[in-house]
Design a protein around this motif. Sequence first.
Motif, PDB file in Angstrom:
ATOM      1  N   ALA A  69       1.549  21.446 -10.831  1.00 25.97           N
ATOM      2  CA  ALA A  69       2.500  20.357 -10.605  1.00 25.97           C
ATOM      3  C   ALA A  69       3.353  20.111 -11.845  1.00 25.97           C
ATOM      4  CB  ALA A  69       1.753  19.083 -10.204  1.00 25.97           C
ATOM      5  N   GLU A  70       2.742  20.178 -13.006  1.00 27.40           N
ATOM      6  CA  GLU A  70       3.501  19.984 -14.252  1.00 27.40           C
ATOM      7  C   GLU A  70       4.561  21.066 -14.436  1.00 27.40           C
ATOM      8  OE1 GLU A  70       0.593  19.652 -17.380  1.00 27.40           O
ATOM      9  OE2 GLU A  70       0.112  17.580 -16.833  1.00 27.40           O
ATOM     10  N   LYS A  71       4.282  22.264 -13.939  1.00 29.07           N
ATOM     11  CA  LYS A  71       5.244  23.359 -14.062  1.00 29.07           C
ATOM     12  C   LYS A  71       6.494  23.145 -13.205  1.00 29.07           C
ATOM     13  CE  LYS A  71       3.910  27.588 -14.790  1.00 29.07           C
ATOM     14  NZ  LYS A  71       3.316  28.924 -14.729  1.00 29.07           N
ATOM     15  N   THR A  72       6.436  22.160 -12.290  1.00 29.72           N
ATOM     16  CA  THR A  72       7.627  21.853 -11.479  1.00 29.72           C
ATOM     17  C   THR A  72       8.563  20.899 -12.218  1.00 29.72           C
ATOM     18  OG1 THR A  72       6.746  19.906 -10.322  1.00 29.72           O
ATOM     19  CG2 THR A  72       6.305  22.087  -9.327  1.00 29.72           C
ATOM     20  N   GLY A  73       8.165  20.478 -13.394  1.00 36.14           N
ATOM     21  CA  GLY A  73       9.016  19.568 -14.167  1.00 36.14           C
ATOM     22  C   GLY A  73       9.113  18.176 -13.566  1.00 36.14           C
ATOM     23  N   GLY A  74       8.069  17.767 -12.875  1.00 36.64           N
ATOM     24  CA  GLY A  74       8.061  16.432 -12.284  1.00 36.64           C
ATOM     25  C   GLY A  74       8.632  16.359 -10.880  1.00 36.64           C
ATOM     26  N   VAL A  75       9.072  17.485 -10.351  1.00 34.52           N
ATOM     27  CA  VAL A  75       9.635  17.493  -8.992  1.00 34.52           C
ATOM     28  C   VAL A  75       8.535  17.274  -7.957  1.00 34.52           C
ATOM     29  CG1 VAL A  75      10.867  18.889  -7.269  1.00 34.52           C
ATOM     30  CG2 VAL A  75      11.565  18.960  -9.668  1.00 34.52           C
ATOM     31  N   VAL A  76       7.368  17.876  -8.194  1.00 29.52           N
ATOM     32  CA  VAL A  76       6.228  17.749  -7.285  1.00 29.52           C
ATOM     33  C   VAL A  76       5.038  17.215  -8.089  1.00 29.52           C
ATOM     34  CG1 VAL A  76       4.665  18.960  -5.712  1.00 29.52           C
ATOM     35  CG2 VAL A  76       7.041  19.695  -5.901  1.00 29.52           C
ATOM     36  N   GLY A  77       4.486  16.105  -7.657  1.00 32.15           N
ATOM     37  CA  GLY A  77       3.320  15.529  -8.312  1.00 32.15           C
ATOM     38  C   GLY A  77       2.025  16.144  -7.799  1.00 32.15           C
ATOM     39  N   ARG A  78       0.927  15.824  -8.463  1.00 34.06           N
ATOM     40  CA  ARG A  78      -0.382  16.380  -8.078  1.00 34.06           C
ATOM     41  C   ARG A  78      -0.773  16.013  -6.652  1.00 34.06           C
ATOM     42  NH1 ARG A  78      -4.231  14.353 -12.669  1.00 34.06           N
ATOM     43  NH2 ARG A  78      -2.810  12.619 -12.456  1.00 34.06           N
ATOM     44  N   THR A  79      -0.626  14.756  -6.306  1.00 36.37           N
ATOM     45  CA  THR A  79      -1.015  14.312  -4.961  1.00 36.37           C
ATOM     46  C   THR A  79      -0.185  15.013  -3.895  1.00 36.37           C
ATOM     47  OG1 THR A  79      -1.660  12.172  -5.853  1.00 36.37           O
ATOM     48  CG2 THR A  79      -1.295  12.291  -3.483  1.00 36.37           C
ATOM     49  N   THR A  80       1.099  15.121  -4.163  1.00 32.36           N
ATOM     50  CA  THR A  80       1.994  15.788  -3.212  1.00 32.36           C
ATOM     51  C   THR A  80       1.640  17.264  -3.106  1.00 32.36           C
ATOM     52  OG1 THR A  80       3.731  14.217  -3.753  1.00 32.36           O
ATOM     53  CG2 THR A  80       4.416  16.245  -2.665  1.00 32.36           C
ATOM     54  N   TRP A  81       1.371  17.918  -4.243  1.00 33.83           N
ATOM     55  CA  TRP A  81       0.990  19.336  -4.236  1.00 33.83           C
ATOM     56  C   TRP A  81      -0.248  19.534  -3.368  1.00 33.83           C
ATOM     57  CZ3 TRP A  81       3.269  23.256  -7.532  1.00 33.83           C
ATOM     58  CH2 TRP A  81       2.697  24.521  -7.354  1.00 33.83           C
ATOM     59  N   ARG A  82      -1.244  18.681  -3.569  1.00 31.85           N
ATOM     60  CA  ARG A  82      -2.478  18.783  -2.768  1.00 31.85           C
ATOM     61  C   ARG A  82      -2.177  18.612  -1.276  1.00 31.85           C
ATOM     62  NH1 ARG A  82      -4.679  15.238  -6.804  1.00 31.85           N
ATOM     63  NH2 ARG A  82      -5.838  16.465  -8.309  1.00 31.85           N
ATOM     64  N   SER A  83      -1.286  17.692  -0.969  1.00 36.03           N
ATOM     65  CA  SER A  83      -0.920  17.446   0.418  1.00 36.03           C
ATOM     66  C   SER A  83      -0.296  18.690   1.055  1.00 36.03           C
ATOM     67  CB  SER A  83       0.063  16.269   0.473  1.00 36.03           C
ATOM     68  OG  SER A  83       0.530  16.065   1.766  1.00 36.03           O
ATOM     69  N   TYR A  84       0.527  19.394   0.300  1.00 38.42           N
ATOM     70  CA  TYR A  84       1.122  20.641   0.798  1.00 38.42           C
ATOM     71  C   TYR A  84       0.049  21.702   1.014  1.00 38.42           C
ATOM     72  CZ  TYR A  84       5.587  18.593  -0.756  1.00 38.42           C
ATOM     73  OH  TYR A  84       6.671  17.781  -0.948  1.00 38.42           O
ATOM     74  N   GLU A  85      -0.841  21.849   0.039  1.00 39.49           N
ATOM     75  CA  GLU A  85      -1.890  22.864   0.162  1.00 39.49           C
ATOM     76  C   GLU A  85      -2.795  22.605   1.356  1.00 39.49           C
ATOM     77  OE1 GLU A  85      -2.525  24.452  -4.392  1.00 39.49           O
ATOM     78  OE2 GLU A  85      -4.119  23.289  -3.481  1.00 39.49           O
ATOM     79  N   ARG A  86      -3.023  21.367   1.673  1.00 39.02           N
ATOM     80  CA  ARG A  86      -3.894  21.008   2.798  1.00 39.02           C
ATOM     81  C   ARG A  86      -3.167  21.022   4.135  1.00 39.02           C
ATOM     82  NH1 ARG A  86      -6.325  16.106  -0.607  1.00 39.02           N
ATOM     83  NH2 ARG A  86      -7.928  17.270  -1.746  1.00 39.02           N
TER      84      ARG A  86
END
Length: 83
Positions: A39-56
Amino acid sequence: MKQVGRKLADTVGDHFIAAVGRKIRREREKQELTVKDAAEKTGGVVGRTTWRSYERGMSEPSLSKYMALCTALGVPFTKFLKG
């Protein structure tokens, strides 16, 4: 009349989103990245919670967020869309 089930298109879309999410997770794990690191590699575009939501497969990324995911993982835009 009561609606018994969801439309087929909705079900197919849900399966597609879930499959893309699994592919994103596999790629992240292959690169040995935590969700936080990715998530940090997105430069703040995608947060951790949002990333997890996509993966799930719980939500579908917008085009700009999808591109940020691909860039963060260093993969082509089409990587997760292929069958």
